[in-house]
Scaffold this motif. Structure first.
Motif, mmCIF file in Angstrom:
data_model
loop_
_atom_site.group_PDB
_atom_site.id
_atom_site.type_symbol
_atom_site.label_atom_id
_atom_site.label_comp_id
_atom_site.label_asym_id
_atom_site.label_seq_id
_atom_site.Cartn_x
_atom_site.Cartn_y
_atom_site.Cartn_z
ATOM 1 N N SER A 1 0.652 -0.998 -0.147
ATOM 2 C CA SER A 1 -0.142 -0.503 -0.073
ATOM 3 C C SER A 1 0.922 1.332 -0.212
ATOM 4 C CB SER A 1 -1.356 0.061 1.411
ATOM 5 O OG SER A 1 -0.411 -0.096 2.818
ATOM 6 N N HIS A 2 0.452 2.664 -0.077
ATOM 7 C CA HIS A 2 1.272 3.642 -0.318
ATOM 8 C C HIS A 2 0.974 4.207 1.363
ATOM 9 C CE1 HIS A 2 -1.347 4.859 -3.451
ATOM 10 N NE2 HIS A 2 -0.823 3.961 -4.182
ATOM 11 N N ALA A 3 0.946 3.047 2.437
ATOM 12 C CA ALA A 3 1.575 3.828 3.828
ATOM 13 C C ALA A 3 3.003 3.774 3.908
ATOM 14 C CB ALA A 3 0.990 2.775 4.895
ATOM 15 N N VAL B 1 -9.286 -7.927 2.531
ATOM 16 C CA VAL B 1 -8.965 -6.866 2.715
ATOM 17 C C VAL B 1 -7.637 -6.824 1.680
ATOM 18 C CG1 VAL B 1 -7.616 -4.573 3.413
ATOM 19 C CG2 VAL B 1 -9.520 -5.731 4.502
ATOM 20 N N THR B 2 -7.386 -5.830 0.722
ATOM 21 C CA THR B 2 -6.883 -5.543 -0.421
ATOM 22 C C THR B 2 -5.806 -4.440 -0.647
ATOM 23 O OG1 THR B 2 -7.571 -4.242 -2.283
ATOM 24 C CG2 THR B 2 -7.869 -6.974 -2.593
ATOM 25 N N SER B 3 -5.124 -4.129 -0.850
ATOM 26 C CA SER B 3 -3.936 -3.228 -0.600
ATOM 27 C C SER B 3 -4.964 -1.713 -1.277
ATOM 28 C CB SER B 3 -2.692 -3.392 -1.671
ATOM 29 O OG SER B 3 -1.517 -3.736 -1.755
ATOM 30 N N SER B 4 -5.107 -2.539 -2.633
ATOM 31 C CA SER B 4 -5.891 -1.029 -3.418
ATOM 32 C C SER B 4 -7.437 -0.213 -2.640
ATOM 33 C CB SER B 4 -6.882 -1.345 -4.767
ATOM 34 O OG SER B 4 -7.946 -0.844 -5.318
ATOM 35 N N ASP B 5 -7.713 -1.424 -1.404
ATOM 36 C CA ASP B 5 -8.389 -0.949 0.242
ATOM 37 C C ASP B 5 -8.279 0.419 0.510
ATOM 38 O OD1 ASP B 5 -10.900 -2.796 -1.442
ATOM 39 O OD2 ASP B 5 -10.051 -4.375 0.485
ATOM 40 N N LEU B 6 -6.609 -0.195 1.320
ATOM 41 C CA LEU B 6 -6.076 0.817 2.193
ATOM 42 C C LEU B 6 -5.737 2.101 1.198
ATOM 43 C CD1 LEU B 6 -3.454 -2.826 3.135
ATOM 44 C CD2 LEU B 6 -6.274 -1.729 3.728
ATOM 45 N N ASN B 7 -5.312 1.504 0.319
ATOM 46 C CA ASN B 7 -5.107 3.024 -0.627
ATOM 47 C C ASN B 7 -6.221 4.307 -0.660
ATOM 48 O OD1 ASN B 7 -2.539 2.230 -0.760
ATOM 49 N ND2 ASN B 7 -2.892 1.387 -3.202
ATOM 50 N N ARG B 8 -7.181 3.362 -0.792
ATOM 51 C CA ARG B 8 -8.705 4.227 -0.486
ATOM 52 C C ARG B 8 -8.620 5.129 0.529
ATOM 53 N NH1 ARG B 8 -13.619 0.388 -2.280
ATOM 54 N NH2 ARG B 8 -14.213 2.901 -1.775
ATOM 55 N N LEU B 9 -8.677 4.255 1.378
ATOM 56 C CA LEU B 9 -8.687 4.707 2.960
ATOM 57 C C LEU B 9 -7.425 5.869 2.915
ATOM 58 C CD1 LEU B 9 -9.008 1.330 4.568
ATOM 59 C CD2 LEU B 9 -10.989 2.871 4.482
#
Length: 213
Positions: A55-57, A121-129
């Motif tokens: 993710s972008h974290a 839960v996907t990396s895309s989900d995390l990025n949206r959050l």
């Protein structure tokens, strides 16, 4: 020519805390550890850690406790910050506190709390959050929902640090959110926000293979 210095907005930063310390009591005496169940040919905890890492974290901290040697082995070659919770048996709050402190040490603006037993839960989900949190200037709580029903993951802003550190027992972010008084921005991510695998049947239903004893 105008001077643009000082006009570039710095995006709020987010660190992920992956909670992987629980005792998995609902798996039964011979059910194996749920985080060592195989999804896509790898232990679930590794799969969740990769989802977080992709993710972008800014960083990923994994909190371990129950059977931590096995969990650490599944994560050994990944670039993660792994911290142990010696008090994991007391409930979720102690892991949340340890993870939040570790993540905050990097000076981030928000902490995304992710449960390691949520395979959808996907990396895309995390990025949206993360994007929504950044759009809210890092001042709001951002929570994943499924058809409007509150779920996980959730991003807690830095302003809640003191409240997190006071948590005790088997209390997670949900109770904290209710008492915070902060704006809560909900992000629809579908069924993934609600699906956790606490039993052998749930692991199989989600497409996984339970681990042995």
């Amino acid at each position: 020519m105008s001077d643009l210095r000082g006009e570039v907005a710095v995006k709020p930063t987010v660190a992920i805390v992956l909670l992987a310390a629980g005792m998995a009591t609902r798996m039964g005496p011979n059910g194996g550890h749920k985080l060592l169940a195989e999804f896509d040919g790898m232990p679930l905890v590794r799969r969740s850690a990769l989802t977080a890492s992709n993710s972008h974290a800014e960083s990923v901290t994994v909190v371990v406790g129950h059977r931590q040697d096995d969990i650490r082995k599944a994560l050994c070659d990944l670039q993660l910050n792994v911290v142990a919770n010696p008090d994991y048996a007391s409930g979720l709050a102690s892991s949340l506190v340890i993870g939040f402190v570790a993540a905050e040490a990097n000076g981030v603006d928000g902490v995304l709390v992710m449960l390691a037993d949520m395979p959808g839960v996907t990396s895309s989900d995390l990025n949206r959050l993360i994007t929504v949190f950044q759009g809210g200037k890092g001042a709001s709580i951002v929570r994943a929902v499924s058809q409007g029903k509150p779920g996980n993951p959730v991003i807690l802003p830095r302003s809640l640090s003191d409240a997190v550190l006071r948590l005790k027992g088997d209390i997670g972010a949900r109770d904290l959110i209710k008492a915070s008084g902060l704006l809560v921005i909900e992000v629809e991510i579908g069924d993934a926000a609600q699906i956790d695998v606490d039993t052998p049947e749930a692991i199989i239903a989600a497409g996984g293979v339970p681990a042995e004893g």
